[in-house]
Design a protein around this motif. Structure first.
Motif, PDB file in Angstrom:
ATOM      1  N   GLU A 242       0.834  -1.206   0.000  1.00 14.17           N
ATOM      2  CA  GLU A 242       0.000   0.000   0.000  1.00 14.17           C
ATOM      3  C   GLU A 242       0.875   1.263   0.000  1.00 14.17           C
ATOM      4  N   LEU A 243       1.835   1.312  -0.916  1.00 14.93           N
ATOM      5  CA  LEU A 243       2.787   2.425  -0.970  1.00 14.93           C
ATOM      6  C   LEU A 243       2.101   3.770  -1.189  1.00 14.93           C
ATOM      7  N   CYS A 244       1.012   3.776  -1.955  1.00 17.13           N
ATOM      8  CA  CYS A 244       0.326   5.037  -2.256  1.00 17.13           C
ATOM      9  C   CYS A 244      -0.336   5.657  -1.029  1.00 17.13           C
ATOM     10  N   GLU A 245      -0.399   4.913   0.085  1.00 15.43           N
ATOM     11  CA  GLU A 245      -0.937   5.461   1.334  1.00 15.43           C
ATOM     12  C   GLU A 245       0.117   6.289   2.075  1.00 15.43           C
ATOM     13  N   MET A 246       1.359   6.219   1.643  1.00 13.82           N
ATOM     14  CA  MET A 246       2.451   6.882   2.353  1.00 13.82           C
ATOM     15  C   MET A 246       2.371   8.401   2.195  1.00 13.82           C
ATOM     16  N   ASP A 247       2.670   9.121   3.279  1.00 14.14           N
ATOM     17  CA  ASP A 247       2.673  10.575   3.292  1.00 14.14           C
ATOM     18  C   ASP A 247       3.716  11.121   2.312  1.00 14.14           C
ATOM     19  N   LEU A 248       3.418  12.272   1.681  1.00 15.78           N
ATOM     20  CA  LEU A 248       4.310  12.839   0.666  1.00 15.78           C
ATOM     21  C   LEU A 248       5.698  13.149   1.205  1.00 15.78           C
ATOM     22  N   ASP A 249       5.790  13.655   2.439  1.00 20.77           N
ATOM     23  CA  ASP A 249       7.107  13.953   3.020  1.00 20.77           C
ATOM     24  C   ASP A 249       7.927  12.676   3.172  1.00 20.77           C
ATOM     25  N   MET A 250       7.273  11.593   3.589  1.00 25.36           N
ATOM     26  CA  MET A 250       7.975  10.331   3.746  1.00 25.36           C
ATOM     27  C   MET A 250       8.355   9.753   2.387  1.00 25.36           C
ATOM     28  N   GLN A 251       7.529  10.002   1.367  1.00 25.60           N
ATOM     29  CA  GLN A 251       7.863   9.555   0.016  1.00 25.60           C
ATOM     30  C   GLN A 251       9.185  10.175  -0.446  1.00 25.60           C
ATOM     31  N   LYS A 252       9.396  11.445  -0.100  1.00 26.39           N
ATOM     32  CA  LYS A 252      10.634  12.126  -0.472  1.00 26.39           C
ATOM     33  C   LYS A 252      11.836  11.458   0.185  1.00 26.39           C
ATOM     34  N   LYS A 253      11.719  11.113   1.462  1.00 26.78           N
ATOM     35  CA  LYS A 253      12.822  10.453   2.175  1.00 26.78           C
ATOM     36  C   LYS A 253      13.054   9.046   1.628  1.00 26.78           C
ATOM     37  N   LEU A 254      11.979   8.363   1.269  1.00 28.39           N
ATOM     38  CA  LEU A 254      12.116   7.025   0.694  1.00 28.39           C
ATOM     39  C   LEU A 254      12.833   7.097  -0.646  1.00 28.39           C
ATOM     40  N   LEU A 255      12.500   8.108  -1.450  1.00 29.52           N
ATOM     41  CA  LEU A 255      13.144   8.262  -2.753  1.00 29.52           C
ATOM     42  C   LEU A 255      14.654   8.429  -2.608  1.00 29.52           C
ATOM     43  N   ARG A 256      15.064   9.268  -1.665  1.00 28.01           N
ATOM     44  CA  ARG A 256      16.501   9.460  -1.444  1.00 28.01           C
ATOM     45  C   ARG A 256      17.161   8.155  -1.012  1.00 28.01           C
ATOM     46  N   PHE A 257      16.481   7.413  -0.160  1.00 27.23           N
ATOM     47  CA  PHE A 257      17.009   6.127   0.302  1.00 27.23           C
ATOM     48  C   PHE A 257      17.185   5.164  -0.867  1.00 27.23           C
ATOM     49  N   LEU A 258      16.201   5.133  -1.773  1.00 20.52           N
ATOM     50  CA  LEU A 258      16.281   4.240  -2.925  1.00 20.52           C
ATOM     51  C   LEU A 258      17.414   4.631  -3.861  1.00 20.52           C
ATOM     52  N   GLN A 259      17.676   5.933  -3.956  1.00 27.53           N
ATOM     53  CA  GLN A 259      18.715   6.419  -4.862  1.00 27.53           C
ATOM     54  C   GLN A 259      20.123   6.200  -4.311  1.00 27.53           C
ATOM     55  N   THR A 260      20.284   6.328  -2.987  1.00 28.75           N
ATOM     56  CA  THR A 260      21.619   6.269  -2.386  1.00 28.75           C
ATOM     57  C   THR A 260      21.901   4.989  -1.620  1.00 28.75           C
ATOM     58  N   GLY A 261      20.846   4.313  -1.178  1.00 26.34           N
ATOM     59  CA  GLY A 261      21.034   3.130  -0.342  1.00 26.34           C
ATOM     60  C   GLY A 261      21.433   3.470   1.079  1.00 26.34           C
ATOM     61  N   THR A 262      21.375   4.752   1.438  1.00 26.72           N
ATOM     62  CA  THR A 262      21.756   5.190   2.784  1.00 26.72           C
ATOM     63  C   THR A 262      20.589   5.894   3.466  1.00 26.72           C
ATOM     64  N   PHE A 263      20.628   5.906   4.797  1.00 24.33           N
ATOM     65  CA  PHE A 263      19.604   6.579   5.582  1.00 24.33           C
ATOM     66  C   PHE A 263      20.181   6.925   6.941  1.00 24.33           C
ATOM     67  N   THR A 264      19.512   7.827   7.613  1.00 25.09           N
ATOM     68  CA  THR A 264      19.884   8.188   8.978  1.00 25.09           C
ATOM     69  C   THR A 264      18.712   7.895   9.892  1.00 25.09           C
ATOM     70  N   PRO A 265      18.899   7.055  10.917  1.00 22.61           N
ATOM     71  CA  PRO A 265      17.795   6.775  11.840  1.00 22.61           C
ATOM     72  C   PRO A 265      17.271   8.058  12.476  1.00 22.61           C
ATOM     73  N   LEU A 266      16.003   8.061  12.819  1.00 24.19           N
ATOM     74  CA  LEU A 266      15.386   9.226  13.441  1.00 24.19           C
ATOM     75  C   LEU A 266      16.122   9.577  14.736  1.00 24.19           C
ATOM     76  N   GLY A 267      16.598  10.826  14.828  1.00 19.91           N
ATOM     77  CA  GLY A 267      17.343  11.250  16.006  1.00 19.91           C
ATOM     78  C   GLY A 267      18.820  10.915  15.934  1.00 19.91           C
ATOM     79  N   GLY A 268      19.266  10.256  14.862  1.00 20.98           N
ATOM     80  CA  GLY A 268      20.672   9.882  14.732  1.00 20.98           C
ATOM     81  C   GLY A 268      21.478  10.936  13.987  1.00 20.98           C
ATOM     82  N   MET A 269      22.792  10.792  14.031  1.00 17.73           N
ATOM     83  CA  MET A 269      23.700  11.734  13.375  1.00 17.73           C
ATOM     84  C   MET A 269      24.520  11.065  12.271  1.00 17.73           C
TER      85      MET A 269
END
Length: 507
Positions: A242-269
């Protein structure tokens, strides 16, 4: 890669002893002490074998076995029981357990039993793989050999060995998650985790934490570090339903993750890098969602590399009868009922029905029939009214136009959070010439009511049932949805709508 065995045992000393017994064996033995820990472990990474103690601090072992059987988890279960509970263990064998071990468990008995069941599991996997290649009526979790499904199997065969992104599109209940798991099991990542996330069942404020994890203190209630789905799926597959249920702001973060393979946990540095394959799914038309600005166009083109369209059940022809027979025998075996076959008349009615809820609806109807009846053959009279038109017109004595409206009512109740008093009246299509006839029909239907009888609106009953289920599950919407046999996104959407309405009333 070593096979995984999960030991569910509340006694730490016994667990240490059993681990010592099998320390030189060609499998890994994991240990948890409670039922909740066991279910969480199985959801993250399904073991090939479960050794289940019947007495746990938070629930009975039988509840865990029921959960494994109900969710069709592909694992075998061995029940560990004290001498006085052997009769109970035998009953659990009838419910789906493969064997039982009597306590105290001796070293040789434990090692022999585990190795025997692991070898049997490997043999069953081998047979299933051979069948999936040459007998295409069964393919991993799918059942059915219709032409639309043969097309799906062929796409899975082609895309699974690659790294291409897959977007599965289909109505609710068509088997999108089964398709994602089949791709994973056919891929080179089959020995790594398969992690599924339902984007429609998770509040938008928690979505980032659910996928990327969080650090201690990242928000109120974050008392420890928590790994997200992306970390847990490292090396394997992450399925975003149900990807289309995802909030637009989160879609932006997911896109970056898909492009780079990297992410930062919430509250992490510090950024983290993982190697995962993403498979997405939706029951909506993604292009319409893009046009309506509910789904990012750049994300659409990033995930929509290889589309897989799951055919609705009504387009699968003979698969309907094959599936119905499969579920009938499965549930009859689980519940100790006599059902073995389906009559030609009932089979014909099942084929002609439209199945708006697809395979999931067929499952629920067969489950209901088996629970409420105990015959050898399923006949037309066992089927519910919406499948047998004569039941609507004969038993209810209603004109055909009214019967059609009655059939559509449940879908309206499930998908709408609007109280009936705010809905538009339904036009039943009757002209003035038929008014007298229909008045007679309704007069015949009326029955005198007791003075204390209270008729309550369906939306009130529905709201109470959902709220009670959520309370029973300690606020867990996903578990409540399973109990109610509803989509988690439906339950969460209704819950959110009621809370919004209550807030407005307080203002």
């Amino acid at each position: 890669m070593k096979s995984k065995v999960l030991l569910i045992e509340d006694s730490t000393s016994l667990a240490v002893l059993y681990q010592q017994y099998v320390k030189d064996e060609p499998f890994d033995l994991f240990h948890v002490e409670t039922g909740r820990e066991a279910i969480a472990f199985i959801e993250r990474n399904v073991p090939q074998l479960v050794i289940l103690d019947l007495k746990l601090p938070d629930m009975d072992g039988e509840e865990i076995l029921d959960w494994i059987v109900e969710n069709q988890v592909p694992t075998s279960v061995i029940v560990a029981t004290a001498h006085g509970s052997v009769n109970m263990a035998v009953n659990l064998l009838q419910k789906g357990a493969k064997d039982f071990l009597e306590k105290p468990i001796k070293a040789d008995r434990l090692k022999t039993s585990i190795n025997l069941h692991l070898q049997r599991a490997k043999l069953e996997d081998l047979v299933e793989n051979i069948e999936s290649r040459f007998d295409r009526t069964r393919f991993h979790g799918f059942i059915g050999g219709s032409l639309p499904m043969q097309g799906v199997y062929k796409i899975i065969d082609s895309v699974a060995p690659t790294t291409a992104s897959v977007f599965i599109i289909g109505e609710s209940g068509t088997g999108k998650e089964v398709c994602a798991e089949a791709i994973h099991r056919e891929s080179k990542r089959r020995d790594k985790p398969f992690i599924a996330i339902n984007c429609g069942a998770i509040p938008k404020d928690l979505m980032e934490s659910e996928i990327f994890g969080h650090m201690k203190g990242a928000f109120t209630g974050a008392v420890t570090d928590r790994k997200g789905a992306a970390t847990m799926a490292d090396g394997g597959t992450l399925f975003l339903d149900e990807l289309c249920e995802m909030d637009l702001d989160m879609q932006k973060k997911l896109l970056r993750f898909l492009q780079t393979g990297t992410f930062t946990p919430l509250g992490g540095m510090k950024e983290q890098k993982v190697d995962i394959r993403i498979i997405c799914a939706t029951n909506r038309d993604p292009l319409v969602e893009v046009e309506e600005n509910r789904f990012r166009e750049d994300l659409y083109y990033r995930v929509h590399v290889v589309p897989v369209e799951m055919p609705p059940l009504r387009e699968r022809g003979g698969d309907i009868a094959i599936l119905a027979n499969h579920f009938l025998k499965l549930y009859a075996k689980q519940d100790g009922k006599k059902f073995k076959t389906i009559s030609k008349e009932a089979e014909s009615l099942l084929r002609r029905y439209e199945w708006p809820g697809n395979v999931r609806q067929l499952q629920n109807i067969l489950r209901n029939i088996v629970v409420l009846n105990d015959d050898v053959r399923l006949n037309a009279e066992h089927l519910p009214a919406q499948i047998v038109p004569s039941k609507q017109t004969t038993t209810r004595q209603r004109p055909s136009s009214v019967a059609v409206n009655h059939e559509r009512t449940p879908a309206t109740l499930v998908h709408s959070s609007t109280p009936p008093h705010s809905m538009h009246p339904i036009d039943n299509g009757l002209d003035e010439a038929n008014t007298e006839t229909n008045a007679d029909v309704h007069t015949n239907e009326m029955r005198p009511l007791d003075a204390n009888t209270v008729i309550r609106p369906m939306w009130q009953i529905e709201r109470e049932a959902i709220q009670q289920a959520i309370e029973l599950c300690d606020g867990n919407v996903l578990n409540a949805a399973v109990l109610l046999e509803l989509s988690p996104s439906t339950v969460y959407r209704k819950k959110q709508a009621w809370e919004t309405e209550d807030d407005k009333n307080l203002v």
